[in-house]
Write a protein that holds these residues in place. Structure first.
Motif, PDB file in Angstrom:
ATOM      1  N   MET A  37      35.412  12.735  61.668  1.00  0.00           N
ATOM      2  CA  MET A  37      34.677  11.501  61.934  1.00  0.00           C
ATOM      3  C   MET A  37      33.840  11.613  63.204  1.00  0.00           C
ATOM      4  O   MET A  37      32.705  11.123  63.252  1.00  0.00           O
ATOM      5  CB  MET A  37      35.655  10.329  62.042  1.00  0.00           C
ATOM      6  CG  MET A  37      36.430  10.042  60.764  1.00  0.00           C
ATOM      7  SD  MET A  37      35.386   9.663  59.338  1.00  0.00           S
ATOM      8  CE  MET A  37      34.765   8.050  59.810  1.00  0.00           C
ATOM      9  N   GLU A  38      34.388  12.244  64.233  1.00  0.00           N
ATOM     10  CA  GLU A  38      33.617  12.411  65.464  1.00  0.00           C
ATOM     11  C   GLU A  38      32.428  13.345  65.251  1.00  0.00           C
ATOM     12  O   GLU A  38      31.362  13.151  65.840  1.00  0.00           O
ATOM     13  CB  GLU A  38      34.523  12.946  66.585  1.00  0.00           C
ATOM     14  CG  GLU A  38      35.526  11.926  67.120  1.00  0.00           C
ATOM     15  CD  GLU A  38      34.859  10.786  67.878  1.00  0.00           C
ATOM     16  OE1 GLU A  38      33.648  10.854  68.146  1.00  0.00           O
ATOM     17  OE2 GLU A  38      35.571   9.811  68.187  1.00  0.00           O
ATOM     18  N   TYR A  39      32.602  14.351  64.400  1.00  0.00           N
ATOM     19  CA  TYR A  39      31.475  15.242  64.095  1.00  0.00           C
ATOM     20  C   TYR A  39      30.404  14.475  63.319  1.00  0.00           C
ATOM     21  O   TYR A  39      29.204  14.684  63.523  1.00  0.00           O
ATOM     22  CB  TYR A  39      31.955  16.441  63.295  1.00  0.00           C
ATOM     23  CG  TYR A  39      30.945  17.571  63.234  1.00  0.00           C
ATOM     24  CD1 TYR A  39      30.817  18.471  64.287  1.00  0.00           C
ATOM     25  CD2 TYR A  39      30.116  17.742  62.127  1.00  0.00           C
ATOM     26  CE1 TYR A  39      29.899  19.508  64.253  1.00  0.00           C
ATOM     27  CE2 TYR A  39      29.186  18.785  62.076  1.00  0.00           C
ATOM     28  CZ  TYR A  39      29.091  19.654  63.137  1.00  0.00           C
ATOM     29  OH  TYR A  39      28.170  20.673  63.095  1.00  0.00           O
ATOM     30  N   ASN A  40      30.838  13.570  62.422  1.00  0.00           N
ATOM     31  CA  ASN A  40      29.872  12.720  61.718  1.00  0.00           C
ATOM     32  C   ASN A  40      29.057  11.891  62.700  1.00  0.00           C
ATOM     33  O   ASN A  40      27.837  11.742  62.550  1.00  0.00           O
ATOM     34  CB  ASN A  40      30.599  11.793  60.739  1.00  0.00           C
ATOM     35  CG  ASN A  40      31.201  12.538  59.562  1.00  0.00           C
ATOM     36  OD1 ASN A  40      30.900  13.709  59.324  1.00  0.00           O
ATOM     37  ND2 ASN A  40      32.072  11.861  58.829  1.00  0.00           N
ATOM     38  N   ASN A  41      29.719  11.340  63.716  1.00  0.00           N
ATOM     39  CA  ASN A  41      29.006  10.572  64.740  1.00  0.00           C
ATOM     40  C   ASN A  41      28.013  11.452  65.491  1.00  0.00           C
ATOM     41  O   ASN A  41      26.908  11.009  65.843  1.00  0.00           O
ATOM     42  CB  ASN A  41      30.006   9.956  65.725  1.00  0.00           C
ATOM     43  CG  ASN A  41      30.802   8.825  65.110  1.00  0.00           C
ATOM     44  OD1 ASN A  41      30.345   8.158  64.198  1.00  0.00           O
ATOM     45  ND2 ASN A  41      32.014   8.600  65.615  1.00  0.00           N
TER      46      ASN A  41
END
Length: 377
Positions: free
Chosen positions: A362-366
């Motif tokens: 999820m943080e990589y998506n952000n």
């Protein structure tokens, strides 16, 4: 008990059986780890740090265990065996130091230290979701009204001048679908097999990603020896038993009243004749068929823990956490991939290019969204 495992590994380093001395040594090492992590990578947003300079990349070369040895932080080995190996994130003497440093970031290590002191509290604590992540995904799907099409069989992907073309099997014929851009989240090895125009750069970056295989089974049994609602089998992890049982969890056990007290644990452990339903994890480097894995599981409990009436209700095996070797991470693969994000309308996401955790993905998506926003502006 997991705490006994940790103190049993720390005591030989301190030459002491004094609990306070061992705890002090562990906390001092944890503080050194956090300070060194911040010194090398600074503060950053999300899970993936900014690309380190050559001096830092040299300092974190090799495996996670080699890094801990060089920096005189072996007291943390038992802690990281639980946080890293038990989660299926690789044995410390095999997995790249970079992966270990991504997952065991300062916030996480501070949380583990506070738990050792029994002083953890929001936001520095660890939780288990009562209804799992599935409920969250279903709520997002409903509230955002997302168009999700399951079991789509993609035959090929071709990048055209201003769009991406997917050919999808519809019965016995192929139907083309055109997209303005594509975000690919499955393993990158699947992308290499599906692209009709794989670039040399993509092949070189993704060919080295290798997964392990994680198996989860739902199991009923009676009369087995219990040790609380969660157990880790460090013997199998230490010896790298192929397909060995590494952990078990009982959600009903976690939800038992007073399970956090000695009396609650004693009552739970004493109800051996009561039907026990648990989730069991097995880990291996190579794929094994279900029959073989189930036999390993059955032997583990019937021969090792006196279980009776054992029934395996369901078993699922999947490739887990495709990752680069320490040699390849030393070439800054994560940031090489990030530098080619968005080229020819393709974005690469998922655990293959980040880390095998909800937070990591999820943080990589952000991170990708911020880059998309910068490109658009």
């Amino acid at each position: 008990m997991l705490s006994q495992f940790i103190w049993g590994r720390v005591a030989p380093l301190t030459n002491s059986t004094n609990p306070k001395a061992n705890l002090g040594f562990l906390l001092k090492t944890a503080i050194h780890y956090v300070e060194l992590h911040k010194q090398m990578f600074g503060d950053y947003e999300g899970d993936l740090m900014l690309r380190p300079d050559e001096d830092v990349m040299f300092r974190i070369r090799g495996t996670f265990l080699e890094y801990l040895k060089r920096e005189n932080m072996l007291a943390l080995v038992p802690v990281f065996k639980l946080s890293n190996e038990l989660q299926g994130y690789g044995h410390l003497d095999e997995v790249s130091a970079l992966y270990g440093l991504i997952w065991n970031n300062p916030k996480f290590v501070i949380t583990l230290a506070l738990r050792a002191l029994k002083q953890d509290k929001d936001p520095l604590s660890v939780y288990v979701l009562r209804d799992g992540f599935e409920k969250i995904w279903k709520n997002i799907l409903q509230k955002e009204n997302l168009d999700i099409r399951f079991n789509t069989d993609i035959y090929s992907i071709t990048r055209l001048q201003n769009r991406v073309e997917l050919k999808i099997w519809k019965g016995s014929y192929l139907k083309p679908e055109h997209c303005d851009f594509m975000i690919w989240t499955p393993p990158m090895s699947d992308l290499l097999r599906t692209l009709t125009d794989t670039r040399h750069e993509e092949y070189n970056l993704f060919k080295g990603l290798k997964p392990e295989f994680l198996t989860a089974s739902l199991v009923d049994m009676r009369n087995s020896v219990r040790n609380g609602p969660y157990s880790a089998f460090m013997y199998n992890l230490d010896r790298k038993v192929e397909g060995g049982v590494t952990g078990e969890a009982s959600m009903m056990g976690f939800l038992t009243p007073d399970i956090g007290t000695p009396e609650g644990i004693a009552e739970y452990n004493g109800n051996q004749s009561q039907l026990l339903t648990i989730s069991v994890l097995q880990l291996g480097k190579e794929f094994q068929d279900e029959k073989t894995l189930n036999q390993i599981l059955q032997d583990h409990y019937t021969k090792g823990f006196n279980a009776t009436d054992l029934e395996i209700l369901n078993t699922i095996t999947w490739p887990y956490f495709p990752r680069w070797s320490s040699e390849e991470t030393g070439q800054a693969r994560h940031w090489q991939v990030f530098n080619m994000q968005g080229k020819q309308k393709v974005w690469y996401a998922g655990s293959s290019v980040s880390f095998e955790s909800i937070c990591g993905v999820m943080e990589y998506n952000n991170l990708l969204l911020r880059k998309m926003n910068n490109i658009n502006h």
